[in-house]
Scaffold this active site. Structure first.
Site, PDB file in Angstrom:
ATOM      1  N   HIS A  86      37.270  29.815  18.372  1.00 10.16           N
ATOM      2  CA  HIS A  86      36.954  30.086  16.975  1.00 10.16           C
ATOM      3  C   HIS A  86      35.769  31.056  16.924  1.00 10.16           C
ATOM      4  CE1 HIS A  86      35.667  29.527  12.836  1.00 10.16           C
ATOM      5  NE2 HIS A  86      36.835  28.978  12.590  1.00 10.16           N
ATOM      6  N   GLU A 151      42.869  34.388  13.056  1.00  9.91           N
ATOM      7  CA  GLU A 151      41.867  34.230  12.008  1.00  9.91           C
ATOM      8  C   GLU A 151      40.990  35.477  11.937  1.00  9.91           C
ATOM      9  OE1 GLU A 151      40.617  29.867  11.010  1.00  9.91           O
ATOM     10  OE2 GLU A 151      39.802  30.430  12.934  1.00  9.91           O
TER      11      GLU A 151
END
Length: 223
Positions: A86, A151
């Site tokens: 992430h 993302e």
């Protein structure tokens, strides 16, 4: 479709227990396509109808690694699913460490949600696909328990999702590299989730702030 919720630095064990109870009751039966990543202090020992995952871990069983979570700690809560890469974690580490995490998780058979994404400068320079491919070169794209989450950094926590045409272009490219399920993450909410899930090759979503309240997460799952 896979629905994953990253609760980040939100919820206590008490509040997540309530969250889990409501979600378990709503789901009714065990469902491997619903994943929730609570903060580590909120891990629940009980069996859930959803998969409970870890937002972060250290690639070790245990050892002299102050402040870290090892496999031994995840095992105590039956956790076999981890989030790796992430952007909020990448900012604190490097590619070599991310690779070490992936290799460790693969060795132990974990379900891995591996995040990739570019910043706005990279997007505007037309180097998105090249950048994402480089992020994926360090992992085994044929790992059978791999899930890839795209993302774009410029969409995380901003309230502004990427354009569906941009998402489609990226997911088509990723689908040419791997057979792993592909998720989109980045300001997913009730106003855009249907459009996002309709994009070709999109196998689900990784949701942040829109899933902090269990009622909202359930609404997104039900569509």
């Amino acid at each position: 479709m896979i629905f994953a919720a990253n609760l980040k630095c939100n919820h206590t064990r008490a509040s997540f227990k309530i969250y889990a109870e409501i979600l378990n009751k709503t789901i009714g039966v065990k469902c491997d396509d619903i994943i929730v990543f609570p903060p580590s202090v909120a891990f629940l020992e009980k069996e859930n109808n959803f998969i409970q995952g870890a937002q972060n871990f250290y690639p070790c069983v245990n050892g002299a690694f102050t402040g870290e979570l090892g496999k031994e700690h995840l095992d105590e809560f039956g956790i076999k699913c981890v989030l790796i890469g992430h952007s909020e974690r990448r900012a604190l580490g490097d590619e070599e460490f991310i690779k070490a995490k992936f290799d460790f998780a693969k060795e132990h058979g974990y379900k891995i949600v591996f995040c990739i994404g570019e910043n706005l400068d990279t997007k505007n320079s037309g180097k998105t696909l090249e950048f994402l491919k480089k992020q994926l070169e360090i992992i085994d794209l044929n790992y059978e328990r791999l899930i890839i989450a795209y993302e774009p950094i410029y969409s995380i926590g901003t309230g502004v999702s990427a354009q569906s045409t941009d998402i489609a272009k990226v997911l088509e490219f990723l689908a040419s590299l791997t057979k792993a399920p592909l998720l989109y993450g980045g300001s997913v909410n009730e106003n855009n989730i249907k459009e996002i899930l309709s994009v070709n090759h999109c196998g689900g979503v990784l949701i942040g702030s829109a899933a902090l309240k269990v009622e909202n997460f359930i609404k997104l799952i039900k569509g």
